[in-house]
Write a protein that holds these residues in place. Structure first.
Motif, mmCIF file in Angstrom:
data_model
loop_
_atom_site.group_PDB
_atom_site.id
_atom_site.type_symbol
_atom_site.label_atom_id
_atom_site.label_comp_id
_atom_site.label_asym_id
_atom_site.label_seq_id
_atom_site.Cartn_x
_atom_site.Cartn_y
_atom_site.Cartn_z
ATOM 1 N N GLY A 26 12.543 -20.666 9.842
ATOM 2 C CA GLY A 26 13.669 -21.285 9.507
ATOM 3 C C GLY A 26 14.143 -21.260 8.228
ATOM 4 O O GLY A 26 15.474 -21.248 8.042
ATOM 5 N N ARG A 27 13.146 -21.203 7.391
ATOM 6 C CA ARG A 27 13.547 -20.930 5.916
ATOM 7 C C ARG A 27 14.134 -19.361 5.612
ATOM 8 O O ARG A 27 14.731 -19.368 4.770
ATOM 9 C CB ARG A 27 12.246 -21.303 4.911
ATOM 10 N N PHE A 28 14.000 -18.625 6.460
ATOM 11 C CA PHE A 28 14.417 -17.261 6.427
ATOM 12 C C PHE A 28 15.656 -17.095 7.240
ATOM 13 O O PHE A 28 16.191 -16.177 7.326
ATOM 14 C CB PHE A 28 13.359 -16.219 7.021
ATOM 15 N N GLY A 29 16.009 -18.350 7.936
ATOM 16 C CA GLY A 29 16.966 -18.157 8.788
ATOM 17 C C GLY A 29 16.915 -17.166 9.997
ATOM 18 O O GLY A 29 17.956 -16.701 10.740
ATOM 19 N N ILE A 30 15.777 -17.237 10.655
ATOM 20 C CA ILE A 30 15.384 -16.520 11.788
ATOM 21 C C ILE A 30 15.304 -17.363 12.989
ATOM 22 O O ILE A 30 14.538 -18.431 12.846
ATOM 23 C CB ILE A 30 14.092 -15.665 11.462
ATOM 24 N N CYS A 43 12.936 -8.951 11.778
ATOM 25 C CA CYS A 43 13.791 -9.147 10.394
ATOM 26 C C CYS A 43 15.041 -8.374 10.307
ATOM 27 O O CYS A 43 16.020 -8.736 9.743
ATOM 28 C CB CYS A 43 12.700 -8.706 9.409
ATOM 29 N N GLN A 44 15.020 -7.133 10.787
ATOM 30 C CA GLN A 44 16.084 -6.294 10.532
ATOM 31 C C GLN A 44 17.229 -6.759 11.451
ATOM 32 O O GLN A 44 18.385 -6.770 10.848
ATOM 33 C CB GLN A 44 15.901 -4.740 11.145
ATOM 34 N N GLU A 45 16.960 -7.254 12.391
ATOM 35 C CA GLU A 45 18.072 -7.980 13.227
ATOM 36 C C GLU A 45 18.685 -9.261 12.691
ATOM 37 O O GLU A 45 19.884 -9.519 12.912
ATOM 38 C CB GLU A 45 17.651 -8.017 14.789
ATOM 39 N N ALA A 46 17.767 -9.979 11.778
ATOM 40 C CA ALA A 46 18.107 -11.458 11.307
ATOM 41 C C ALA A 46 18.892 -10.938 10.069
ATOM 42 O O ALA A 46 19.313 -11.756 9.215
ATOM 43 C CB ALA A 46 17.152 -12.074 11.223
ATOM 44 N N GLY A 47 18.673 -9.464 9.558
ATOM 45 C CA GLY A 47 19.367 -9.248 8.173
ATOM 46 C C GLY A 47 18.502 -9.806 7.154
ATOM 47 O O GLY A 47 18.793 -9.958 5.757
ATOM 48 N N VAL A 48 16.954 -9.959 7.353
ATOM 49 C CA VAL A 48 16.097 -10.361 6.446
ATOM 50 C C VAL A 48 15.133 -9.207 5.673
ATOM 51 O O VAL A 48 14.846 -8.499 6.499
ATOM 52 C CB VAL A 48 15.165 -11.493 7.240
ATOM 53 N N ASP A 49 15.124 -9.329 4.613
ATOM 54 C CA ASP A 49 14.390 -8.091 4.045
ATOM 55 C C ASP A 49 12.832 -7.983 4.470
ATOM 56 O O ASP A 49 12.088 -9.321 4.221
ATOM 57 C CB ASP A 49 14.333 -8.089 2.526
ATOM 58 N N THR A 50 12.507 -7.055 5.241
ATOM 59 C CA THR A 50 11.037 -7.050 5.879
ATOM 60 C C THR A 50 9.774 -7.323 4.730
ATOM 61 O O THR A 50 8.992 -8.032 5.015
ATOM 62 C CB THR A 50 10.750 -5.791 6.765
ATOM 63 N N ASN A 51 9.946 -6.514 3.715
ATOM 64 C CA ASN A 51 8.999 -6.735 2.539
ATOM 65 C C ASN A 51 8.603 -8.219 2.126
ATOM 66 O O ASN A 51 7.725 -8.697 1.698
ATOM 67 C CB ASN A 51 8.989 -5.860 1.583
ATOM 68 N N GLN A 238 23.262 -6.863 -1.434
ATOM 69 C CA GLN A 238 23.594 -8.138 -0.820
ATOM 70 C C GLN A 238 22.849 -8.624 0.565
ATOM 71 O O GLN A 238 22.661 -9.656 0.823
ATOM 72 C CB GLN A 238 24.943 -8.239 -0.671
ATOM 73 N N GLY A 239 22.764 -7.333 1.347
ATOM 74 C CA GLY A 239 22.179 -7.757 2.556
ATOM 75 C C GLY A 239 22.432 -6.512 3.581
ATOM 76 O O GLY A 239 22.748 -5.589 2.993
ATOM 77 N N PRO A 240 22.016 -6.513 4.806
ATOM 78 C CA PRO A 240 22.049 -5.396 5.574
ATOM 79 C C PRO A 240 23.590 -4.616 5.764
ATOM 80 O O PRO A 240 23.445 -3.657 5.555
ATOM 81 C CB PRO A 240 21.513 -5.665 6.953
ATOM 82 N N SER A 241 24.434 -5.592 5.703
ATOM 83 C CA SER A 241 25.870 -5.021 5.870
ATOM 84 C C SER A 241 26.360 -4.172 4.855
ATOM 85 O O SER A 241 26.927 -2.996 5.050
ATOM 86 C CB SER A 241 26.782 -6.087 6.026
ATOM 87 N N SER A 242 25.681 -4.535 3.451
ATOM 88 C CA SER A 242 26.374 -3.611 2.501
ATOM 89 C C SER A 242 25.622 -2.209 2.512
ATOM 90 O O SER A 242 25.898 -1.220 1.662
ATOM 91 C CB SER A 242 26.074 -4.397 1.077
#
Ligand SMILES: [Fe+2]
Ligand SMILES: [Fe+2]
Length: 315
Positions: A26-30, A43-51, A238-242
């Protein structure tokens, strides 16, 4: 040191082993519902940096040593957002829930002075924690966001933050002891014990949060400060979109075919190209989007309007 949780582990497997990791989502918004997908895919699908996810997850189960393989690769921007969401969880969810339970369980008439003092102690503590977290949200994190843009603001540093970073969970330990030792009676024993169990949990969760700030966040920001000072900082994405590159029209055609459930051979026949060309396009698509699964491509295609929901093949 080998990390316990790796990018290739299935997300569902790591969660069933440790409930703290469930809260972390929840804290990562997943969101839940990831089936058999790996940590990296989720992580990739949620746009969260995996590392960063792996650093935090391994820190949660094995401390700084467990997180060591990922600490150098942390995305500071992702970590800040994780810490901010954790603050929101404590201030807007967990503490109000404990207070509600305490209010329902503690008899302020029969419990006399002790009952009154317990509630006052809790309210004072809540205010103290709110100030601590507001200072991080409003001073520390904006400072780090400036660093991420390559600027070094004067009058503040991560060293200043680190020196003044107080342990915030100790008072909860005191409250726990006061209730256990001195409070007699109450309206509802189950409610009181449940509040007490929540206080135990909150104390350990807060301790973990602070440890993460001291041992993941501070060192990552120190490295960033050094880079900015040396003039080497590259603004963090900024995130995966950029990071995404645009797909060519032909690559979009390939995506449409794949998410309809077609094999490479069928795609080749449909588009009058060779199977090898299809494979090359697929590699380029995966690299451009950082999406390596058909499920991920399907979400991408629906979200981007390449296909409609009734066209996709859901296996
Ligand atoms: Fe914090
Ligand atoms: Fe803190």
């Amino acid at each position: 040191m080998t990390a316990k949780i790796k990018a290739t582990d299935r997300m569902c497997d790591i969660l069933t082993g440790d409930y703290m990791l469930v809260l972390m989502l929840g804290r990562f918004g997943i969101s839940l519902g990831f089936g058999e997908k790996t940590v990296q895919e989720v992580c990739q699908e949620a746009g969260v940096d995996t590392n960063t996810f792996l650093a935090v997850a391994n820190f949660n189960i094995a401390g700084a040593d467990g997180a060591a393989p990922y600490t150098d690769k942390i995305s500071v921007r992702t970590l800040i957002s994780y810490l901010e969401n954790t603050h929101t969880y404590f201030l807007d969810f967990l503490l109000p829930q404990i207070r509600r339970k305490l209010l329902a369980a503690i008899d302020t008439v029969a419990g006399g002075k002790v009952a009154y003092l317990i509630l006052r102690f809790f309210d004072d503590y809540q205010n103290e924690l709110r100030k601590h977290m507001a200072s991080e949200n409003n001073r520390t994190f904006p400072y780090v966001r400036e660093l991420l843009e390559g600027r070094l603001p004067q009058g503040y540093s991560i060293e200043v933050y680190s020196r003044g970073h107080a342990a915030v969970e100790r008072k909860l330990g005191e409250l726990k002891n006061i209730i256990i030792k001195y409070y007699k009676g109450g309206n509802d024993a189950h409610q009181l014990l449940s509040a007490l169990a929540d206080i135990f949990f909150c104390e350990s969760d807060l301790h973990q949060h602070e440890q993460m700030e001291d041992h993941l966040f501070v060192p990552a920001v120190q490295r960033l400060e050094e880079k900015v000072l040396a003039g080497q900082a590259e603004p963090e994405q900024q995130g995966p979109s950029s990071r995404e590159e645009t797909l060519s029209e032909r690559e979009k055609d390939i995506v449409r075919c794949i998410v309809r459930g077609m094999t490479n051979k069928e795609v080749a026949e449909e588009l009058f190209i060779s199977v090898n060309t299809v494979l090359t396009h697929r590699k380029n698509i995966a690299r451009k989007l950082s999406i390596h699964s058909v499920a991920g491509l399907t979400i991408y295609a629906i979200a981007g309007g390449l296909v409609s929901l009734d066209e996709v093949h859901l296996s």
